[in-house]
Scaffold this motif. Sequence first.
Motif, PDB file in Angstrom:
ATOM      1  N   GLU A  75       2.670  -5.585   2.671  1.00  0.00           N
ATOM      2  CA  GLU A  75       1.683  -6.496   3.236  1.00  0.00           C
ATOM      3  C   GLU A  75       2.213  -7.916   3.182  1.00  0.00           C
ATOM      4  O   GLU A  75       2.899  -8.289   2.237  1.00  0.00           O
ATOM      5  CB  GLU A  75       0.362  -6.397   2.475  1.00  0.00           C
ATOM      6  CG  GLU A  75      -0.279  -5.034   2.604  1.00  0.00           C
ATOM      7  CD  GLU A  75      -1.599  -4.955   1.901  1.00  0.00           C
ATOM      8  OE1 GLU A  75      -1.859  -5.781   1.019  1.00  0.00           O
ATOM      9  OE2 GLU A  75      -2.386  -4.070   2.235  1.00  0.00           O
ATOM     10  N   GLU A 121      -2.667   0.906  -4.342  1.00  0.00           N
ATOM     11  CA  GLU A 121      -2.286  -0.495  -4.181  1.00  0.00           C
ATOM     12  C   GLU A 121      -1.759  -1.004  -5.526  1.00  0.00           C
ATOM     13  O   GLU A 121      -2.461  -1.707  -6.255  1.00  0.00           O
ATOM     14  CB  GLU A 121      -3.469  -1.329  -3.696  1.00  0.00           C
ATOM     15  CG  GLU A 121      -3.926  -0.935  -2.303  1.00  0.00           C
ATOM     16  CD  GLU A 121      -5.031  -1.824  -1.756  1.00  0.00           C
ATOM     17  OE1 GLU A 121      -5.110  -3.018  -2.145  1.00  0.00           O
ATOM     18  OE2 GLU A 121      -5.823  -1.333  -0.944  1.00  0.00           O
ATOM     19  N   LYS A 165       0.860  -1.181   0.000  1.00  0.00           N
ATOM     20  CA  LYS A 165       0.000   0.000   0.000  1.00  0.00           C
ATOM     21  C   LYS A 165       0.895   1.230   0.000  1.00  0.00           C
ATOM     22  O   LYS A 165       1.942   1.241   0.638  1.00  0.00           O
ATOM     23  CB  LYS A 165      -0.919   0.009   1.216  1.00  0.00           C
ATOM     24  CG  LYS A 165      -1.992  -1.052   1.150  1.00  0.00           C
ATOM     25  CD  LYS A 165      -3.003  -0.878   2.249  1.00  0.00           C
ATOM     26  CE  LYS A 165      -4.064  -1.975   2.124  1.00  0.00           C
ATOM     27  NZ  LYS A 165      -5.114  -1.841   3.109  1.00  0.00           N
TER      28      LYS A 165
END
Length: 66
Positions: A65, A39, A2
């Motif tokens: 992530e 993203e 992100k």
Amino acid sequence: MKVAIDEDKCCGAGQCVLIAPEVFDQRDDDGIVILLEPEPDADQHAAVRESAAVCPAFAIEVTEEA
């Protein structure tokens, strides 16, 4: 991954746009960064990391992530 930007920190250097134009752009009036893709796809990750690393104002935040 992100991506977030801090417009208040951005100095309009434009390195992020040169490195990752699919993810970043700049406003016409003052050159402040515009986040096009919060993203990004995996094929853009290296370019986004490089953009964050070369940003003179540290205005790009990358969160990896798991």
